[in-house]
Design an enzyme around this catalytic site. Structure first.
Site, short mmCIF file in Angstrom:
data_model
loop_
_atom_site.label_atom_id
_atom_site.label_comp_id
_atom_site.label_asym_id
_atom_site.label_seq_id
_atom_site.Cartn_x
_atom_site.Cartn_y
_atom_site.Cartn_z
N HIS A 238 0.92 -1.21 -0.19
CA HIS A 238 0.13 0.10 -0.07
C HIS A 238 0.73 1.26 0.03
CE1 HIS A 238 -3.46 -2.60 1.39
NE2 HIS A 238 -2.82 -2.97 2.21
O1 RIB Z 1 -5.45 -0.28 4.71
C1 RIB Z 1 -3.81 0.02 4.33
C2 RIB Z 1 -3.30 0.86 5.39
O2 RIB Z 1 -3.27 0.45 6.69
C3 RIB Z 1 -1.75 1.01 5.16
O3 RIB Z 1 -1.30 2.47 5.54
C4 RIB Z 1 -1.17 0.18 6.30
O4 RIB Z 1 0.13 0.33 6.71
C5 RIB Z 1 -2.35 0.48 7.32
O5 RIB Z 1 -1.75 1.63 8.02
#
Ligand code: RIB
Ligand code: CA
Length: 313
Positions: free
Chosen positions: A243
């Site tokens: 992500h």
């Molecule tokens: O949903 C993914 C996000 O939530 C990313 O930033 C991961 O690190 C968590 O913080």
């Protein structure tokens, strides 16, 4: 040499946050003014500690790390140890931090830095719940006209949520903060699950990190291998969405991404859909567009960029 871009990274490390921070620190076109930790994946005492450990892994004990908000603006903190492990940085065996934590509160650092830099100079890279940024906006709205761009990982529209059926984790943890940020009027660019679920790790991509042959590549291979196991089991897919580095990759190579300027509102009333990013993708309302909502990525180019950058350490 292209002009460097001044950024503040607001983060809740988190293995994917770590890869994002390392990619930023490897890039000579990005000037990391500071790293502000927020409670999210794990409590604040761990996210600030992990932020310092990541800086030292990068050989950058000079980077200033600040602790921010230890809970959402109104709701109870929800964490994600099931994904990230008890420490939030499970995978590699990294040494405890030696560099100091800055004494200034992260929210004050955000405000002071934006006010101290020239107008339109500072980009906020938000990788976790938006509590710190929202608190800074609430405390001093004059910073809004001075922010160059807010680039955040969060939300989902065509993808289902990853923490509830309707919501992505970062927005769900602090929906009131997200509502403040999306309504603030500064340029907002969003990397939702619609993008990150197309940026999946794989054994080959993790091996490419490991084959870099430096301590950072080895640590990133271990971080992503640990992080991957949860999503592979949960979604039954071949890899995990990486992500947060999407935020940094967008600054380095924006052409990797495509999306649409739309209106995004945040659910803050119904528990059923709390934290949902309601994106008016087909413009069926007269609500004014307030975000560049990305929905596609060149994932091969993305992982190639990450690997090239991490090899620079
Ligand atoms: O949903 C993914 C996000 O939530 C990313 O930033 C991961 O690190 C968590 O913080
Ligand atoms: Ca994160």
């Amino acid at each position: 040499m292209p002009r460097t871009r001044k950024i503040i990274i607001d983060t809740d490390p988190g293995q994917d946050d770590a890869v994002a921070i390392l990619t930023a620190l490897a890039s000579d076109t990005l000037d990391v003014l500071g790293i502000t930790a927020v409670a999210g994946n794990v409590p604040l005492a761990l996210t600030e500690r992990n932020s310092r450990m990541i800086c030292e892994l990068a050989g950058r004990a000079d980077i200033r790390v600040f602790a921010g908000c230890d809970r959402p603006l109104r709701r109870q903190l929800v964490t994600a140890e099931e994904v990230h492990g008890r420490t939030g940085l499970d995978g590699p065996d990294l040494p405890p931090p030696g560099m100091p934590l800055q004494s200034q509160h992260a929210v004050d650092f955000i405000i002071d830095t934006i006010r101290g830099e020239a107008e339109g100079e500072v980009t906020i890279c938000a990788l976790g719940p938006l509590t710190n940024l929202a608190a800074a906006i609430e405390r001093d709205r004059t910073i809004l006209s001075r922010i160059r761009e807010i680039v955040l990982m969060g939300g989902a529209y065509f993808e289902a949520g990853n923490v509830t059926p309707a919501a992505e984790f970062n927005i769900y943890v602090d929906p009131h903060a997200a509502a403040i940020v999306f309504a603030c009027g500064a340029p907002v660019t969003v990397m939702p699950l619609d993008v990150t679920h197309k940026a999946l790790t794989s054994p080959e991509r993790i091996e490419a990190f490991r084959s870099i042959g430096n301590p950072v590549g080895d640590a990133v291979a271990k971080l992503t291998a640990f992080f991957e196991r949860f999503d592979v089991e949960k979604y039954g897919i071949g890899g995990a969405p990486l992500h947060d580095p999407c935020v940094i990759a967008y600054l380095l190579q924006p052409e990797l991404f495509s999306g649409r300027s739309v209106n995004v509102e945040i659910e803050t009333s119904s528990e059923l859909t709390m934290g949902m990013t309601v994106a008016d993708w087909w413009r069926v309302t007269d609500r004014k567009p307030n975000a560049m909502f990305m929905n596609d990525i060149d994932d091969t180019g993305y992982f190639s960029l990450l690997t090239r950058k991490l090899a620079l350490f």
